[in-house]
Design a protein around this motif. Structure first.
Motif, mmCIF file in Angstrom:
data_model
loop_
_atom_site.group_PDB
_atom_site.id
_atom_site.type_symbol
_atom_site.label_atom_id
_atom_site.label_comp_id
_atom_site.label_asym_id
_atom_site.label_seq_id
_atom_site.Cartn_x
_atom_site.Cartn_y
_atom_site.Cartn_z
ATOM 1 N N UNK A 144 0.827 -1.204 0.000
ATOM 2 C CA UNK A 144 0.000 0.000 0.000
ATOM 3 C C UNK A 144 0.862 1.254 0.000
ATOM 4 N N UNK A 145 1.939 1.254 0.780
ATOM 5 C CA UNK A 145 2.834 2.425 0.787
ATOM 6 C C UNK A 145 3.494 2.604 -0.580
ATOM 7 N N UNK A 146 3.896 1.506 -1.200
ATOM 8 C CA UNK A 146 4.547 1.588 -2.509
ATOM 9 C C UNK A 146 3.582 2.121 -3.557
ATOM 10 N N UNK A 147 2.337 1.637 -3.522
ATOM 11 C CA UNK A 147 1.343 2.114 -4.479
ATOM 12 C C UNK A 147 1.029 3.594 -4.266
ATOM 13 N N UNK A 148 0.924 4.003 -3.013
ATOM 14 C CA UNK A 148 0.643 5.415 -2.748
ATOM 15 C C UNK A 148 1.786 6.302 -3.212
ATOM 16 N N UNK A 149 2.988 5.803 -3.090
ATOM 17 C CA UNK A 149 4.142 6.583 -3.540
ATOM 18 C C UNK A 149 4.175 6.698 -5.054
ATOM 19 N N UNK A 150 3.727 5.647 -5.752
ATOM 20 C CA UNK A 150 3.743 5.647 -7.212
ATOM 21 C C UNK A 150 2.553 6.377 -7.818
ATOM 22 N N UNK A 151 1.381 6.262 -7.193
ATOM 23 C CA UNK A 151 0.157 6.738 -7.827
ATOM 24 C C UNK A 151 -0.319 8.088 -7.308
ATOM 25 N N UNK A 152 0.024 8.435 -6.070
ATOM 26 C CA UNK A 152 -0.473 9.673 -5.479
ATOM 27 C C UNK A 152 0.590 10.762 -5.514
ATOM 28 N N UNK A 153 0.138 11.986 -5.375
ATOM 29 C CA UNK A 153 1.076 13.106 -5.334
ATOM 30 C C UNK A 153 1.927 13.016 -4.074
#
Length: 301
Positions: A21-30
């Motif tokens: 979840x942290x990796x996805x948030x880093x890739x997909x979110x500002x």
């Protein structure tokens, strides 16, 4: 020991899911507020699920699993270290967010958003952990399902003493956190994990030693034996008071509220050696007034 192995596997799965979840948030979110909120949500979910499972092991393990408190405390230290190493700056603790606000490190709206993200993570952790227990993957979870409706409050001391104890735990934790604020993660993570383990070992039998309002809400607020206002005093107001006392002792003031230092005198950061001061004064004196100096004025005829 099969139940313990199931719990350890559960810890690994939760940490892995939160890392994804942290990796996805880093890739997909500002990289601003949205990513920070995702990290707070993941950190709160990881912390609360781990502590719910640990509390189950602490309550049932000695008589239902054949292992003692030393095993649970070892797991607590390892989980605290894993949380600190993987949190990526997220606190998963409302009192830490309020502390950052008071230190002018965060604004009002970002702080409120972090608190909501932590509450959402704690609520989801409570719901999914109970669902996981209902699968009864081990004998410990079977026993937990039987006694879950009759869970009792973690407050096992008179209310003023319990609030003072939670406040003292929060005071010590935040004092260590402030002292290690700029230190390297290799030093900060194990020291904080050891502090959490020590405080849990010391105060756990009396209040559970949560000193984290979100964690306490997910873990013990639904249990009978204490009123909602009792929980608020012990697990919300107590840790907040402890954080304020630690901040005031460490800083001497609370920057968001007032700038004047109440405890420590403001001294210059840089000290000038006395020899240099004396030399500067000697250079500033008129040459005619120096000790042993000769006058350059000549008498005129």
């Amino acid at each position: 020991m099969d139940g313990l192995n199931v719990s350890i596997a559960f810890f690994f799965v939760v940490i892995g899911v939160c890392q994804v979840l942290r990796w996805l948030s880093k890739r997909l979110l500002s990289p601003g507020t949205q990513s920070c909120l995702a990290r707070e949500f993941a950190g709160s979910f990881q912390l609360c699920t781990g502590c719910l499972e640990l509390r189950m092991l602490m309550d049932i393990g000695p008589w239902g699993g054949g292992f003692g408190q030393d095993v649970v405390l070892t797991l607590l230290f390892l989980l605290s270290a894993a949380h600190g190493a993987s949190s990526q700056g997220a606190s998963a603790n409302p009192t830490v967010c309020v502390q950052e606000f008071l230190l002018l490190q965060s604004g009002l709206l970002p702080t409120a958003a972090k608190l909501l993200a932590q509450a959402a993570g704690a609520g989801l952790a409570w719901a999914l952990t109970r669902l996981y227990w209902s699968w009864e993957l081990s004998q410990l979870h079977f026993i937990q399902n039987l006694i879950a409706p009759e869970c009792s409050s973690s407050i096992r001391a008179p209310l003023p003493h319990a609030a003072l104890l939670e406040g003292s735990c929060s005071f010590l934790f935040h004092l260590v956190l402030l002292r290690l604020g700029q230190s390297h993660a290799l030093c900060r993570v194990p020291v904080l994990a050891a502090t959490v383990t020590f405080l849990t070992y010391t105060a756990g039998p009396f209040t559970g030693a949560f000193f984290n309002p979100a964690l306490a809400t997910a873990t013990t607020f639904q249990c009978s034996g204490s009123s909602f206002w009792d929980y608020i005093q012990v697990y919300w107001l107590g840790p907040l008071a402890g954080m304020l006392a630690a901040l005031l002792l460490f800083q001497g003031n609370i920057p968001r509220l007032f700038q004047k230092n109440l405890l420590y005198s403001q001294k210059s950061k840089y000290k000038v050696p006395k020899a240099k001061v004396v030399a500067q004064l000697e250079r500033d004196k008129p040459q005619g007034k120096r000790k042993g100096g000769k006058s350059h004025s000549e008498p005129r005829a």
